[in-house]
Structure formats: structure tokens, C-alpha cells
Design an enzyme around this catalytic site. Structure first.
Site, short mmCIF file in Angstrom:
data_model
loop_
_atom_site.label_atom_id
_atom_site.label_comp_id
_atom_site.label_asym_id
_atom_site.label_seq_id
_atom_site.Cartn_x
_atom_site.Cartn_y
_atom_site.Cartn_z
N LYS A 115 -27.10 -32.44 79.53
CA LYS A 115 -28.22 -32.19 80.45
C LYS A 115 -27.76 -32.25 81.90
CE LYS A 115 -32.57 -31.62 81.66
NZ LYS A 115 -32.78 -32.28 82.92
N GLU A 120 -28.04 -25.17 86.93
CA GLU A 120 -29.33 -24.80 87.52
C GLU A 120 -29.25 -24.74 89.04
OE1 GLU A 120 -33.20 -27.48 87.97
OE2 GLU A 120 -32.84 -26.92 85.88
#
Length: 330
Positions: free
Chosen positions: A166, A173
Site C-alpha cells: 500500500k 499515486e
């Protein structure tokens, strides 16, 4: 399946709703009584049948550590704790070891989907033992997007792997968002482009740069054309920094992610001490003009000046000191 859910903020509350819609019994606890199903963490644990599963959806750091420690005292052998927050992966092994001393399992789960996860499902990246993952799989299946499990869920590896995956996801991102943002600014700067938002919308279908993030940028521009209602001050929540630190540790050249992170740092400066120093240095070695706080040109040396180049004053790029575009060197 029963689940205790600690932390009923924007994501936690939506996860509770999605799980209940899938037929699971969720007992939520939050310090805010108006959203909590139980009056205390102890009461939440007491409302669950053994073997119990408790999902933490609270801020990373001390709050997560405190809740893990509290659950270690409240739960029993055979129970499982899932940390679904954005904890640093290095916290996972100590948490797993603390709980293992009491016979309690531990999974770390990276969760992506934000406020849209209620409708679209959440991307899940899990670390921990295969047995514990299988025990909690009904919960994972309810939270992930519809369709093939592998398209929205991964058992990434042992304890720590979920949060590591993550972390890298969030670093990627950063880079994706900044690339779209630079494209938006360039389109906006060119007079030929009369419909910036429409151009971006046209990219959302069929093109190689289509993505959900691009759709969200179009949505934001529809709501606030030119983004006039917000400043350029951009915060970061930590995962981008951790990704860059890991890139350094592994000697992986994460050029895009690093640049995107540093751009956020730059957004928080009213003025740049570094660029002031650059301007002063150009003046010192080449007699180049500086711009004062009133916007006036100061400090330019009259005529030709001899700088580090040993010849006519030129910018480091090869452009003339007048500010004309640089001519490529042959």
C-alpha cells in the site's frame, strides 16, 4: 461473519455500511458516541462471539499502537486483529509479535478506495499467515470490488507485506496525480486550447492515459473551473515520503515519485530560500540581474561580465542574460 470495527471515520463508516449490506454483522466502536455501536472498546469485544476478528481503521502511529496493545489485553487465543490503516510496515512485526504472545493472529491490510469504496469496493493488499487470511476472507470478499478476487485483492506475503504494498501504491499515486496536474497546467497555458476540461474528459475513454484519477480531475474541474476556489498548498500524509525512503534503501531510482513529493513541499513555501540563493549566485558569478521584493530588476552588471565561463555573461543553459530562450549547443 461477525467483525469488530474500530474507527468509524469516512472510510470506516463506509466499510461498516458495505459489510452490513453484504450480510455481515458489524459492531463498530468510535470515541464519538453518535456514530458508535458500542460505548467502549471493551464493550465492542464483549459483543462478539469467539473466535473474534477485529479490524482497526484508525490513524497510523501512536493511536494504532495503543489500540493494538489494548486489544492484546481484551482478546483471546484464536482471535485475529487486522490493521487496515496506513501504518508503516515496520510497525507490523512488533504488533504481530505482541499479539502472538497471547495466541492472537495479526494481519496488515492496505486499503485503497477512499470515500468511493462504499460504492465501488476497496482494493485490498494483505500481509500475514495464509490461515488467518482464509479465516477473514469472507470480510475481504465483501469489501473488495465485484468480479474476480485477484482484480481487487492480493495476499501479498507475510506480516508487513500488505502495508508495504500500500505504501508503494500511494507513492505511485503521487506520481500519477502530478503528471495529470502538469498536463492540465500546460493545456491551460496554451491559448490554442479553448476547452481544457473537455480535452481532459476526452482522454478518459479509449486513450492510453485513461484512469479513474483522470476522471476525478475532470470532476473537480466541472465543480470548480480553473480550480479558483482552492490554493496550491498541498499536504502529504506520509506514504510518499516512506516510498522515497525505501527507494533510497534499495537504491531504486524513483525519479517521478521523488519529484512529485518535492513539488508538494515547494507548494507550502511562500518564497524559496533555495531559489533566492540561486538568484544571488547567478548575480555573483555572472552579474545577472536579480528581482527584488517589489518586482524590480537589481544588481545587473553593466556591459559584459566575466563569470565562471570566462567569457560573455550567459545563463548556465546557454541562453543570453537578457532572458532570451537558450540556443541549443552544437
Amino acid at each position: 461473519m461477525q467483525l469488530g470495527l474500530v474507527g468509524l471515520g469516512k472510510m470506516g463508516a463506509n466499510m461498516r455500511t458495505r459489510l452490513r449490506a453484504a450480510g455481515h454483522e458489524v459492531v463498530g466502536y468510535d470515541p464519538r458516541p453518535e456514530v458508535s455501536d458500542a460505548e467502549s472498546l471493551e464493550a465492542m469485544v464483549g459483543a462478539l462471539s469467539t473466535p473474534r476478528a477485529v479490524w482497526l481503521m484508525v490513524p497510523a502511529g501512536d493511536i494504532t499502537r495503543q489500540n493494538v496493545a489494548a486489544l492484546a489485553d481484551l482478546l483471546a487465543p484464536g482471535d485475529i486483529v487486522i490493521d487496515g490503516g496506513n501504518s508503516h510496515y515496520s510497525d507490523d512485526r512488533p504488533h504481530a509479535d505482541l499479539l502472538a504472545e497471547r495466541g492472537i493472529g495479526y494481519l496488515d491490510c492496505g486499503v485503497s478506495g477512499g470515500v468511493w469504496g462504499l460504492e465501488n469496493g476497496y482494493g485490498l493488499m494483505v500481509g500475514g499467515s495464509k490461515a488467518d487470511v482464509e479465516t477473514v476472507m469472507p470480510i475481504f470478499d465483501a469489501l473488495r470490488p465485484d468480479g474476480e478476487r485477484e482484480d481487487g485483492f492480493v495476499h501479498a506475503g507475510p506480516v508487513g507485506a500488505g502495508h508495504y504494498a500500500k505504501m508503494v501504491h500511494n507513492g505511485v499515486e503521487y506520481g500519477l496525480m502530478h503528471a495529470y496536474a502538469e498536463g492540465y497546467e500546460l493545456l491551460d497555458a496554451e491559448p490554442l486550447i479553448e476547452d481544457v476540461t473537455g480535452t481532459l474528459r476526452a482522454w478518459t475513454q479509449g486513450t492510453v492515459v485513461r484512469s479513474w484519477l483522470l476522471e476525478l480531475l475532470v470532476r473537480a474541474l466541472d465543480a470548480d473551473p480553473g480550480l479558483a476556489g482552492i490554493s496550491d498548498y498541498t499536504t502529504d500524509s506520509g506514504e510518499g515520503r516512506w516510498t522515497v525512503e525505501e527507494a533510497i534503501r534499495h537504491a531504486v531510482p524513483a525519479n517521478v515519485i521523488s519529484a512529485a513529493l518535492f513539488a508538494r513541499f515547494a507548494s507550502r513555501q511562500d518564497e524559496s530560500p533555495a531559489l533566492k540563493a540561486v538568484s544571488a549566485l547567478r548575480n555573483q558569478f555572472g552579474g545577472h540581474a536579480m528581482i527584488d521584493t517589489a518586482g524590480q530588476s537589481i544588481g545587473e552588471t553593466a556591459g559584459q561580465s566575466v563569470g565562471e565561463t570566462g567569457g560573455q555573461s550567459i545563463d548556465e543553459t546557454g541562453g543570453q542574460s537578457s532572458g532570451e530562450p537558450a540556443t541549443p549547443n552544437s
